[in-house]
Design a protein around this motif. Structure first.
Motif, PDB file in Angstrom:
ATOM      1  N   ALA A 299       0.838  -1.201   0.000  1.00  0.00           N
ATOM      2  CA  ALA A 299       0.000   0.000   0.000  1.00  0.00           C
ATOM      3  C   ALA A 299       0.872   1.251   0.000  1.00  0.00           C
ATOM      4  CB  ALA A 299      -0.924  -0.005   1.209  1.00  0.00           C
ATOM      5  N   ALA A 300       1.967   1.215   0.751  1.00  0.00           N
ATOM      6  CA  ALA A 300       2.881   2.362   0.779  1.00  0.00           C
ATOM      7  C   ALA A 300       3.590   2.533  -0.567  1.00  0.00           C
ATOM      8  CB  ALA A 300       3.906   2.172   1.902  1.00  0.00           C
TER       9      ALA A 300
ATOM     10  N   VAL B 185       2.431   1.628  -3.517  1.00  0.00           N
ATOM     11  CA  VAL B 185       1.437   2.150  -4.459  1.00  0.00           C
ATOM     12  C   VAL B 185       1.277   3.654  -4.289  1.00  0.00           C
ATOM     13  CG1 VAL B 185      -1.026   2.158  -5.012  1.00  0.00           C
ATOM     14  CG2 VAL B 185       0.185  -0.003  -4.750  1.00  0.00           C
ATOM     15  N   ALA B 186       1.193   4.110  -3.035  1.00  0.00           N
ATOM     16  CA  ALA B 186       1.050   5.550  -2.774  1.00  0.00           C
ATOM     17  C   ALA B 186       2.265   6.319  -3.288  1.00  0.00           C
ATOM     18  CB  ALA B 186       0.858   5.791  -1.279  1.00  0.00           C
ATOM     19  N   TRP B 187       3.456   5.741  -3.131  1.00  0.00           N
ATOM     20  CA  TRP B 187       4.679   6.423  -3.569  1.00  0.00           C
ATOM     21  C   TRP B 187       4.702   6.540  -5.097  1.00  0.00           C
ATOM     22  CZ3 TRP B 187       9.132   5.280  -6.409  1.00  0.00           C
ATOM     23  CH2 TRP B 187      10.184   6.187  -6.256  1.00  0.00           C
TER      24      TRP B 187
ATOM     25  N   PHE C 111       2.176   6.498  -7.041  1.00  0.00           N
ATOM     26  CA  PHE C 111       1.088   7.400  -7.414  1.00  0.00           C
ATOM     27  C   PHE C 111       1.532   8.849  -7.297  1.00  0.00           C
ATOM     28  CE2 PHE C 111      -2.709   9.877  -6.176  1.00  0.00           C
ATOM     29  CZ  PHE C 111      -3.468   9.696  -7.324  1.00  0.00           C
ATOM     30  N   ALA C 112       2.224   9.166  -6.209  1.00  0.00           N
ATOM     31  CA  ALA C 112       2.705  10.537  -6.021  1.00  0.00           C
ATOM     32  C   ALA C 112       3.763  10.895  -7.064  1.00  0.00           C
ATOM     33  CB  ALA C 112       3.274  10.697  -4.615  1.00  0.00           C
TER      34      ALA C 112
ATOM     35  N   LEU D 220      -6.505   6.981  -7.356  1.00  0.00           N
ATOM     36  CA  LEU D 220      -5.930   6.321  -6.183  1.00  0.00           C
ATOM     37  C   LEU D 220      -6.804   5.147  -5.735  1.00  0.00           C
ATOM     38  CD1 LEU D 220      -3.641   6.347  -4.129  1.00  0.00           C
ATOM     39  CD2 LEU D 220      -5.020   7.887  -2.703  1.00  0.00           C
TER      40      LEU D 220
ATOM     41  N   TYR E 288      -5.675   1.122  -5.445  1.00  0.00           N
ATOM     42  CA  TYR E 288      -5.853   0.302  -4.250  1.00  0.00           C
ATOM     43  C   TYR E 288      -6.840  -0.841  -4.494  1.00  0.00           C
ATOM     44  CZ  TYR E 288      -2.957   3.196  -1.251  1.00  0.00           C
ATOM     45  OH  TYR E 288      -1.883   3.834  -0.677  1.00  0.00           O
TER      46      TYR E 288
ATOM     47  N   THR F  14     -13.897  -0.030  -3.504  1.00  0.00           N
ATOM     48  CA  THR F  14     -12.826   0.812  -4.060  1.00  0.00           C
ATOM     49  C   THR F  14     -12.973   0.971  -5.572  1.00  0.00           C
ATOM     50  OG1 THR F  14     -11.389  -1.149  -4.124  1.00  0.00           O
ATOM     51  CG2 THR F  14     -11.102   0.368  -2.268  1.00  0.00           C
TER      52      THR F  14
ATOM     53  N   THR G 245       0.279   5.283 -13.796  1.00  0.00           N
ATOM     54  CA  THR G 245       1.553   4.784 -13.274  1.00  0.00           C
ATOM     55  C   THR G 245       2.282   3.932 -14.305  1.00  0.00           C
ATOM     56  OG1 THR G 245       0.375   2.915 -12.282  1.00  0.00           O
ATOM     57  CG2 THR G 245       0.798   4.803 -10.864  1.00  0.00           C
TER      58      THR G 245
END
Length: 445
Positions: free
Chosen positions: A32-33, A35-37, A39-40, A55, A59, A100, A188
């Motif tokens: 999850a972390a 994916v967030a990175w 994405f950013a 986002l 997820y 989601t 991404t």
């Protein structure tokens, strides 16, 4: 009854289920972390709805891959967590996937509609017609909603397992369609080669785990062991034991308390798999299952001919001595739920108390074996008979039978109603949850 004077050393304090569960949670949190990175790193759109929609889609994809891992039937996970708990997590994760991906579709549609001044319906049609992969995503979402609806409890009770399983297979179509949408339209994928490599790895591992656990491993084990029916022995009017033999069974990693999905390759039953526990501890030469005639599959066992080929998936289940936390134990069985209990008694070390709950003496399947085995092992055996009410396994009765029940591991197997009542009694007595071991047959597609 005689009792053992010497006590075995306490089992290890490291709980296999905690290790496996912590590993899964950690795996999900780390991904999850990541994916967030990614994405950013890909940058944000100017529209907040589009940002949140993208986002949510990422997820949703991650949860879908995690969901596949939970039902891959990988031996390491299954022995430590159990198919029933993995299936329950799979269902809860499925709810997360549905919400989601719905959020993804709604937010993306309304976000682009806000920018184009189109109404949401026309905007969705426009996206499906002009953006590669969107139409496939809509089909995938529709299939996912159908699968989710048929998995709801009210629908599940009304569908035969084979019907539900066939519908559930469309999940794999959903996965393929969702992945091709992500490849075609995911930011991404286009923004970073590292992100592309990451997502290909995630999906490759998830699908590879399913392929390995659900297809390769069962095929390999059955080709290796070449199982056949060695004997069919009626135990009572409606209970039968089937003895299965094969090659190199000493190398089959089966343990007392586990079960297989059995397919007896007869003309009328080759396509149907039924879960039956081992009713005797594996000895490296023979496997034995004992079943009560409660449906067409179990009723037909009595007619199986010696020499019939068998295709068995497994062994499955965490209802084994691997999870012991105390040197002494209580084994509580109800009805035909005695089958894994009988196998466990054969495998257990330390003093054991066996409580066998049935309506009448005639319903006590394998009782003679239990009595002889209890005598050999120095265990106490209590046959509890009578109607459901009053509850003969209520807290007061359990304490009368086993005064030190709070200091023992409790292994429980029986009909759902009985198990629920006993679990309530154990909670009232303050028996720690880590000392209570039970498993329900729960199959996931």
């Amino acid at each position: 009854m005689t009792t053992l004077q010497s006590r075995t050393a306490p089992p290890t304090a490291i709980r296999p289920r905690v290790v496996a569960r912590t590993g899964l949670y950690t795996l999900l949190a780390v991904n999850a972390a990541v994916v967030a990175w990614f994405f950013a790193q890909a940058g944000f759109a100017s529209n907040t709805l589009i940002v949140l929609g993208r986002l949510a889609g990422l997820y949703g994809a991650l949860l879908m891959a995690f969901q596949l891992l939970l039902v891959a039937r990988l031996p390491w996970l299954d022995r430590r967590i159990g198919m029933d708990r993995l299936t329950a997590w799979h269902r809860r994760t499925g709810i997360g996937v549905v919400w989601t991906l719905l959020t993804h579709a709604v937010f993306i549609t309304f976000g682009y509609a806000q920018e184009s001044s189109m109404d949401p319906v026309n905007q969705l049609v426009n996206l499906a017609e002009t953006v590669e992969g969107v139409l496939r995503a809509l089909v995938a979402l529709a299939l996912l909603l159908v699968v989710g609806a048929t998995s709801a409890r009210w629908a599940r009770r009304r569908l035969a397992y084979e019907t539900w399983h066939f519908i559930h297979l469309y999940t794999y179509v959903t996965v393929v369609l969702a992945f091709t949408h992500q490849v075609a339209a995911g930011t991404t994928f286009t923004a970073s080669p590292a992100a592309r490599a990451y997502w290909y790895t995630v999906w490759g591992v998830a699908l590879g785990a399913v392929f390995l656990g659900r297809l390769v491993l069962p095929l390999w084990r059955n080709l290796r062991h070449r199982l056949r029916v060695a004997a069919v022995v009626p135990e009572s009017d409606d209970v039968v034991s089937v003895y299965v033999t094969g090659r190199d069974l000493d190398r089959l990693p089966a343990r007392a308390g586990q079960f297989f999905l059995w397919r007896f390759l007869t003309r009328d039953r080759w396509w149907q798999a039924n879960p039956f526990s081992l009713s005797a501890a594996p000895d490296g030469r023979t496997l034995r299952l004992t079943a009560k005639a409660s449906g067409a599959g179990s009723a037909s066992l009595r007619r199986i001919q010696v020499g019939t080929r068998v295709f068995a998936e497994g062994p499955y289940g965490a209802f084994t001595t691997l999870h012991r936390t105390r040197p002494e134990s209580v084994l509580i069985a109800g009805g035909v739920g005695v089958t894994p209990i009988r196998a466990l008694l054969e495998d257990l070390e330390g003093h054991a108390v066996v409580i066998y709950r049935v309506a009448t003496d005639r319903d006590a399947v394998l009782y003679d074996e239990l009595r002889d085995l209890a005598l050999t092992k120095g265990a106490e055996l209590h046959l509890v008979t009578g109607p459901v009410a009053p509850d003969k396994l209520a807290p007061r009765e359990l304490v009368r039978l086993v005064p030190d029940i709070g200091d023992r591991d409790v292994f429980l197997c029986g009909p759902p109603g009985m198990m629920t009542a006993v679990l309530r009694s154990l909670a009232d007595l303050g028996v720690p949850k880590r000392q209570i071991h039970f498993e329900r047959f729960s199959l996931a597609g």
